[in-house]
Design an enzyme around this catalytic site. Sequence first.
Site, mmCIF file in Angstrom:
data_model
loop_
_atom_site.group_PDB
_atom_site.id
_atom_site.type_symbol
_atom_site.label_atom_id
_atom_site.label_comp_id
_atom_site.label_asym_id
_atom_site.label_seq_id
_atom_site.Cartn_x
_atom_site.Cartn_y
_atom_site.Cartn_z
ATOM 1 N N CYS A 264 13.532 -53.273 5.449
ATOM 2 C CA CYS A 264 13.394 -51.986 5.762
ATOM 3 C C CYS A 264 11.714 -51.719 6.285
ATOM 4 O O CYS A 264 11.264 -52.746 6.699
ATOM 5 C CB CYS A 264 13.544 -50.848 4.484
ATOM 6 S SG CYS A 264 12.699 -51.181 3.086
ATOM 7 N N THR B 129 8.996 -51.101 4.761
ATOM 8 C CA THR B 129 7.893 -51.855 3.942
ATOM 9 C C THR B 129 8.566 -53.103 3.138
ATOM 10 O O THR B 129 7.977 -53.925 2.675
ATOM 11 C CB THR B 129 7.571 -50.864 2.966
ATOM 12 O OG1 THR B 129 8.697 -50.477 2.069
ATOM 13 C CG2 THR B 129 6.705 -49.677 3.314
ATOM 14 N N GLY B 130 9.969 -53.105 3.252
ATOM 15 C CA GLY B 130 10.729 -54.123 2.339
ATOM 16 C C GLY B 130 10.877 -53.591 1.121
ATOM 17 O O GLY B 130 11.669 -54.100 0.297
ATOM 18 N N GLY C 188 11.623 -50.592 -0.370
ATOM 19 C CA GLY C 188 13.080 -49.673 -0.708
ATOM 20 C C GLY C 188 14.316 -50.455 -1.101
ATOM 21 O O GLY C 188 14.811 -50.438 -2.038
ATOM 22 N N HIS D 255 11.325 -70.944 -8.466
ATOM 23 C CA HIS D 255 10.910 -70.513 -9.900
ATOM 24 C C HIS D 255 11.743 -69.350 -10.251
ATOM 25 O O HIS D 255 12.161 -69.522 -11.353
ATOM 26 C CB HIS D 255 9.505 -69.912 -9.793
ATOM 27 C CG HIS D 255 8.367 -70.975 -9.750
ATOM 28 N ND1 HIS D 255 7.140 -70.639 -10.262
ATOM 29 C CD2 HIS D 255 8.327 -71.972 -9.329
ATOM 30 C CE1 HIS D 255 6.176 -71.623 -9.905
ATOM 31 N NE2 HIS D 255 6.916 -72.362 -9.379
ATOM 32 N N HIS E 31 12.273 -72.863 -15.821
ATOM 33 C CA HIS E 31 12.561 -71.745 -14.895
ATOM 34 C C HIS E 31 13.999 -71.187 -15.102
ATOM 35 O O HIS E 31 14.448 -70.112 -14.788
ATOM 36 C CB HIS E 31 12.451 -72.452 -13.292
ATOM 37 C CG HIS E 31 10.819 -72.388 -13.101
ATOM 38 N ND1 HIS E 31 10.230 -71.727 -13.297
ATOM 39 C CD2 HIS E 31 10.252 -73.511 -12.675
ATOM 40 C CE1 HIS E 31 8.702 -72.052 -12.878
ATOM 41 N NE2 HIS E 31 8.879 -73.196 -12.593
HETATM 42 C C1 RB5 Z 1 11.958 -45.232 6.381
HETATM 43 O O1 RB5 Z 1 11.093 -44.355 6.827
HETATM 44 C C2 RB5 Z 1 11.222 -45.910 5.230
HETATM 45 O O2 RB5 Z 1 11.074 -45.220 4.108
HETATM 46 C C3 RB5 Z 1 11.803 -47.396 4.566
HETATM 47 O O3 RB5 Z 1 11.832 -48.117 5.774
HETATM 48 C C4 RB5 Z 1 11.165 -48.087 3.749
HETATM 49 O O4 RB5 Z 1 10.013 -48.435 4.107
HETATM 50 C C5 RB5 Z 1 11.410 -47.789 2.340
HETATM 51 O O5 RB5 Z 1 10.761 -48.241 1.304
#
Ligand code: RB5
Length: 145
Positions: free
Chosen positions: A65, A67-68, A70, A98, A134
Amino acid sequence: MKIAVASDHGGYHLKQEVMAHLKERGIAYEDYGCYSDEACDYPEFAHKAAHAVADGVCEYGIIICGTGIGVSIAANKVPGVRAALCHDCFSAAATKEHNNANMLAMGARVIGPGLALKIVDTFLDTPFSNEERHVRRVKQIEEIG
Ligand code: RB5
């Protein structure tokens, strides 16, 4: 080996690059959406890929996404999934060695495609250490869930 890939609109373009890279490497994948860069909700697609991994349809997942964050939070709600958010190769290797991570999450607004593809390769090519400590810790994670 088959990889479940998924993204929201924020990760759509990087996902296309990841899929092209997997194809080049001869690695099979299934795209669980989204299928355009039109705004959509990441939990739906992260859950679909996570279920494919948890159900054994795919061995690993790659979810993207903006940021990765969500997609990793959403995927980790599915029992049996260990999704790791990685923006560097050290973390990608360590989380396989790990944590025996079975899903890789990345943020397309955080890193560029060059680094992202190196992280994908590191994640897929690094095996779990299988060391007793681990194995024990990963088991403890599953017991909590
Ligand atoms: C979408 O705008 C953004 O919120 C999504 O891609 C992500 O970064 C959420 O964690």
